[in-house]
Scaffold this motif. Structure first.
Motif, PDB file in Angstrom:
ATOM      1  N   THR A 387       0.874  -1.172   0.000  1.00 63.45           N
ATOM      2  CA  THR A 387       0.000   0.000   0.000  1.00 63.45           C
ATOM      3  C   THR A 387       0.911   1.223   0.000  1.00 63.45           C
ATOM      4  O   THR A 387       1.781   1.355   0.871  1.00 63.45           O
ATOM      5  CB  THR A 387      -0.917   0.021   1.231  1.00 63.45           C
ATOM      6  N   MET A 388       0.717   2.115  -0.970  1.00 60.36           N
ATOM      7  CA  MET A 388       1.628   3.245  -1.167  1.00 60.36           C
ATOM      8  C   MET A 388       0.820   4.545  -1.320  1.00 60.36           C
ATOM      9  O   MET A 388      -0.230   4.547  -1.964  1.00 60.36           O
ATOM     10  CB  MET A 388       2.486   3.013  -2.417  1.00 60.36           C
ATOM     11  N   PHE A 389       1.329   5.629  -0.738  1.00 64.10           N
ATOM     12  CA  PHE A 389       0.651   6.916  -0.886  1.00 64.10           C
ATOM     13  C   PHE A 389       1.650   8.051  -0.656  1.00 64.10           C
ATOM     14  O   PHE A 389       2.845   7.800  -0.446  1.00 64.10           O
ATOM     15  CB  PHE A 389      -0.543   7.020   0.079  1.00 64.10           C
ATOM     16  N   ASP A 390       1.168   9.277  -0.689  1.00 60.29           N
ATOM     17  CA  ASP A 390       2.022  10.476  -0.573  1.00 60.29           C
ATOM     18  C   ASP A 390       3.139  10.457  -1.617  1.00 60.29           C
ATOM     19  O   ASP A 390       4.309  10.757  -1.306  1.00 60.29           O
ATOM     20  CB  ASP A 390       2.610  10.588   0.839  1.00 60.29           C
ATOM     21  N   PHE A 391       2.773  10.108  -2.860  1.00 60.92           N
ATOM     22  CA  PHE A 391       3.768  10.117  -3.937  1.00 60.92           C
ATOM     23  C   PHE A 391       4.227  11.549  -4.197  1.00 60.92           C
ATOM     24  O   PHE A 391       3.431  12.486  -4.216  1.00 60.92           O
ATOM     25  CB  PHE A 391       3.170   9.539  -5.216  1.00 60.92           C
ATOM     26  N   MET A 392       5.524  11.676  -4.456  1.00 63.19           N
ATOM     27  CA  MET A 392       6.078  13.005  -4.658  1.00 63.19           C
ATOM     28  C   MET A 392       7.348  12.904  -5.504  1.00 63.19           C
ATOM     29  O   MET A 392       8.192  12.029  -5.276  1.00 63.19           O
ATOM     30  CB  MET A 392       6.400  13.623  -3.291  1.00 63.19           C
ATOM     31  N   ILE A 393       7.477  13.743  -6.515  1.00 62.04           N
ATOM     32  CA  ILE A 393       8.731  13.909  -7.245  1.00 62.04           C
ATOM     33  C   ILE A 393       9.138  15.368  -7.075  1.00 62.04           C
ATOM     34  O   ILE A 393       8.390  16.283  -7.430  1.00 62.04           O
ATOM     35  CB  ILE A 393       8.586  13.539  -8.725  1.00 62.04           C
ATOM     36  N   THR A 394      10.332  15.576  -6.501  1.00 61.90           N
ATOM     37  CA  THR A 394      10.770  16.921  -6.142  1.00 61.90           C
ATOM     38  C   THR A 394      12.266  17.040  -6.366  1.00 61.90           C
ATOM     39  O   THR A 394      12.965  16.041  -6.536  1.00 61.90           O
ATOM     40  CB  THR A 394      10.413  17.226  -4.666  1.00 61.90           C
ATOM     41  N   GLN A 395      12.771  18.249  -6.343  1.00 59.71           N
ATOM     42  CA  GLN A 395      14.196  18.478  -6.593  1.00 59.71           C
ATOM     43  C   GLN A 395      15.032  18.513  -5.320  1.00 59.71           C
ATOM     44  O   GLN A 395      16.242  18.651  -5.392  1.00 59.71           O
ATOM     45  CB  GLN A 395      14.377  19.782  -7.377  1.00 59.71           C
ATOM     46  N   ASN A 396      14.380  18.385  -4.177  1.00 62.52           N
ATOM     47  CA  ASN A 396      15.094  18.383  -2.896  1.00 62.52           C
ATOM     48  C   ASN A 396      14.660  17.157  -2.108  1.00 62.52           C
ATOM     49  O   ASN A 396      13.490  17.016  -1.775  1.00 62.52           O
ATOM     50  CB  ASN A 396      14.787  19.666  -2.115  1.00 62.52           C
ATOM     51  N   LYS A 397      15.600  16.275  -1.802  1.00 68.85           N
ATOM     52  CA  LYS A 397      15.242  15.019  -1.144  1.00 68.85           C
ATOM     53  C   LYS A 397      14.718  15.229   0.275  1.00 68.85           C
ATOM     54  O   LYS A 397      14.085  14.344   0.855  1.00 68.85           O
ATOM     55  CB  LYS A 397      16.439  14.072  -1.109  1.00 68.85           C
TER      56      LYS A 397
END
Length: 639
Positions: A387-397
């Protein structure tokens, strides 16, 4: 008010209740009306207290006491409180039946979906008491002059420390709150007794607002937000709880460039469900792949977004059913593919497989733009369901989770969701209507089988998709394998009818056909004396509904296309008879045979198993088509 009528069981393996959508901010206007059964019979829960319980996606447990109970008929009605609507997600819930805080029994789990509204609730801790519950208990304590229950509550709270591992309140703070509760019992008695004497003595009900802040804090241990006038001030607001979504910032781009709301189940592989950005995989064997917006055969991206060249970080929260750890556990490094199947590999920064939600972080150095990209994951060496959620692709880890959005002047909503929001508003206006579906296996939801005559019933039938499209609540009277005459004799003739039905949708004629003998079969003034033929029975159904539900609107459906030997020969003729019957009674006819768009060229898609019964895509097409026909023709009810 939105009422969801469901039947819940304490013994069946699961409860299918259809689609329950609850909107944040709709206070005291959304209720769940449940009939409780056990082993197919009404469940006797006399003298037991009933609680509504839910587990939020963050693992927090919420509960509230149910006060509207019909013990004689094993029914209850619960108006859903704000605490159950804290997060926009799919939530697991159940009702429990208790005696002196011992759980005697409970229903099996069911699901409801929370959709965004005008406000977001503030998370209130790991275990949440509703203020109404606290008020009830205080009034009982003061009325009886007996503080034993409050002391008992303190004792029971001590045992709940084990649930606070994931909450923001430390165990030390919790113990300190317990001590505060114990030390202030005498003060609580004096202050609340005096306040209640002032209010109740004047014939007025004491409320939480009449008590001092120190009393409120003592009562709740400081863990429950007591909301009222002058309480939402700067020192009471937790850091980062007020997001830009609730401010007037304009032209604000999210640091998260990945729109999880745009994930499509049909464009993904080995995925069981995608609900409001929460992804649940199927049960995955060792090294099995699963994809999001990606063709698993060609590895071509099927998403709607483009990721620009540069260094990016993929972040999400995930848990698994087994939680295997060590070498080969969890998922292997995911890959990002674009429209041309160009492969880009992620490198792991953070993450460990667990049965509790844990954060995963992956790094990607993208040398060129990835158009319409999708993601491929691969399970490790052990069987798991994720179960996966809060997906995010961002430039700052190190960026904390932020939803994907773009703000524009005068509209603090996602521009691409504006039309969807308008549609949701229209659906809300229509949720007061109730109808009935009358038909055979195509109504009940039979998916067909290789062995003729063996039912293969599934919940995703056309009435399910009809409700998804319209928001109307309906009752499914479909009977697999039954002819029109059997439906009259065994269903409609004995149906309990009332003014609660606003419409009926009739789809009959696939089994047994209909003959063009209307004048002969329907002679006379008394429909009960019509001929016992398929056509005569069809007219009996219509007149019986019209007489007993005169305000209900009827919709007749021609039997849809099929290519089954023994049935396809008369299906078109039966549809013409339905049209003539519609003309006879001046009611709407929905021409499924002529307008649904199912034929020999695409039957393998829509009638995949036996050339007669629909599959999931067929029922979705059927339900959506009928829904839009009804919406375009429905009378004054929809206004």
């Amino acid at each position: 008010m939105s009422d969801y009528s469901v039947t819940l069981s304490t013994t069946e393996p699961n409860n299918y209740v259809g689609l329950i959508k609850l909107r944040q901010g709709d206070v005291a206007s959304q209720s769940i009306q449940a009939t409780i059964t056990a082993n197919g019979q009404l469940f006797n829960f006399d003298h037991l207290a009933i609680f509504f319980n839910a587990v939020l996606p963050n693992g927090y447990v919420v509960r509230d006491k149910v006060t509207n109970v019909d013990y004689a008929n094993s029914k209850l009605n619960y108006v859903v409180a704000d605490s159950f609507l804290q997060e926009v997600a799919q939530v697991t819930a159940w009702f429990s039946f208790e005696n002196d805080e011992k759980i005697i029994d409970s229903t099996k789990n069911f699901q409801y979906s929370v959709i965004g509204g005008w406000k977001e609730c503030i998370p209130q801790g790991n275990y949440i008491y509703e203020l109404s519950e606290i008020q009830r208990e205080i009034e009982e304590i003061i009325g009886n002059k007996d503080f034993t229950p409050l002391i008992s509550k303190i004792s029971s709270l001590e045992t709940d420390v084990k649930y606070l591992d994931n909450s923001k309140t430390s165990k030390e703070e919790f113990a300190q709150s317990n001590k505060v509760l114990s030390d202030t019992i005498d003060d609580l008695e004096n202050e609340t007794t005096a306040q209640l004497a002032q209010k109740v003595g004047n014939g007025k009900l004491a409320s939480m607002a009449d008590m001092g802040q120190d009393v409120k804090t003592a009562m709740t241990g400081g863990s429950v937000a007591v909301v009222g006038e002058n309480t939402v001030i700067e020192k009471n607001v937790v850091d980062k709880q007020i997001t830009p979504r609730k401010t007037s910032f304009l032209n604000r781009e999210s640091i998260n460039v990945f729109d999880a709301q745009a994930l499509k189940l049909g464009d993904s592989y080995n995925i069981l469900s995608i609900t409001n950005g929460v992804v649940v995989t199927k049960e995955l064997p060792s090294k099995a792949p699963f994809t999001l917006n990606l063709d698993n055969l060609t590895n071509k991206g099927k998403g709607i977004q483009t990721l620009k060249a540069g260094k990016w970080y993929l972040k999400y929260k995930s848990k698994s059913t087994n939680g295997n750890i060590g070498v080969g556990s969890g998922v292997f490094p995911p890959r990002l593919y674009d429209l041309n199947a160009v492969r880009n590999n992620f490198v792991k920064i953070k993450g460990e497989n667990s049965t509790s939600f844990a954060e995963w972080v992956w790094e990607l150095d993208l040398t060129g733009d990835a158009v319409n990209y999708g993601l491929l994951f691969q399970n490790g060496d052990f069987a798991e369901t994720y179960t996966m959620f809060d997906f995010m692709i961002t430039q700052n880890k190190d960026d904390e989770y932020e939803d994907y959005y773009t703000y524009y002047p005068t509209k603090n909503i996602r521009s691409k969701e504006y039309e969807l929001l308008k549609k949701d508003v229209d659906v809300i206006k229509r949720t007061t209507l109730h109808g009935g579906h009358i038909g055979d296996s195509l109504t009940e939801g039979d998916y067909g089988s290789v062995t003729s005559g063996v039912p293969n019933l599934k919940p995703l039938n056309y009435p399910y998709f009809f409700k998804e499209e319209t928001g109307y609540t309906t009752t499914n009277f479909g009977k697999s394998g039954w002819t029109t005459k059997q439906v009259w004799d065994g269903v409609v003739k004995t149906m309990s009818l009332s003014s609660n039905y606003n419409f009926f949708i009739i789809m009959l004629g696939t089994n047994g056909g209909l003959t063009d003998t209307i004048e002969i079969d329907c002679a006379g003034e008394d429909y009960n004396l019509y001929a016992d033929t398929q056509t005569g029975s069809y007219c009996k159904i219509i007149e019986h509904l019209m007489i007993n539900c005169p305000s209900a609107q009827l919709f007749l459906c021609t039997p849809p296309f099929n290519d089954k030997n023994g049935k396809k020969e008369y299906i078109e003729e039966s549809g013409e008879v339905v049209k003539k019957i519609g003309k006879k009674y001046n009611v709407s006819v929905i021409d499924l045979y002529g307008e649904l768009g199912v034929n020999k060229l695409n039957k393998n898609v829509f009638l995949p198993i036996d050339n007669l019964h629909f599959g999931v895509f067929g029922y979705q097409k059927l339900g959506t088509f009928i829904a839009n026909q009804v919406l375009s023709k429905i009378g004054y009810y929809g206004k």
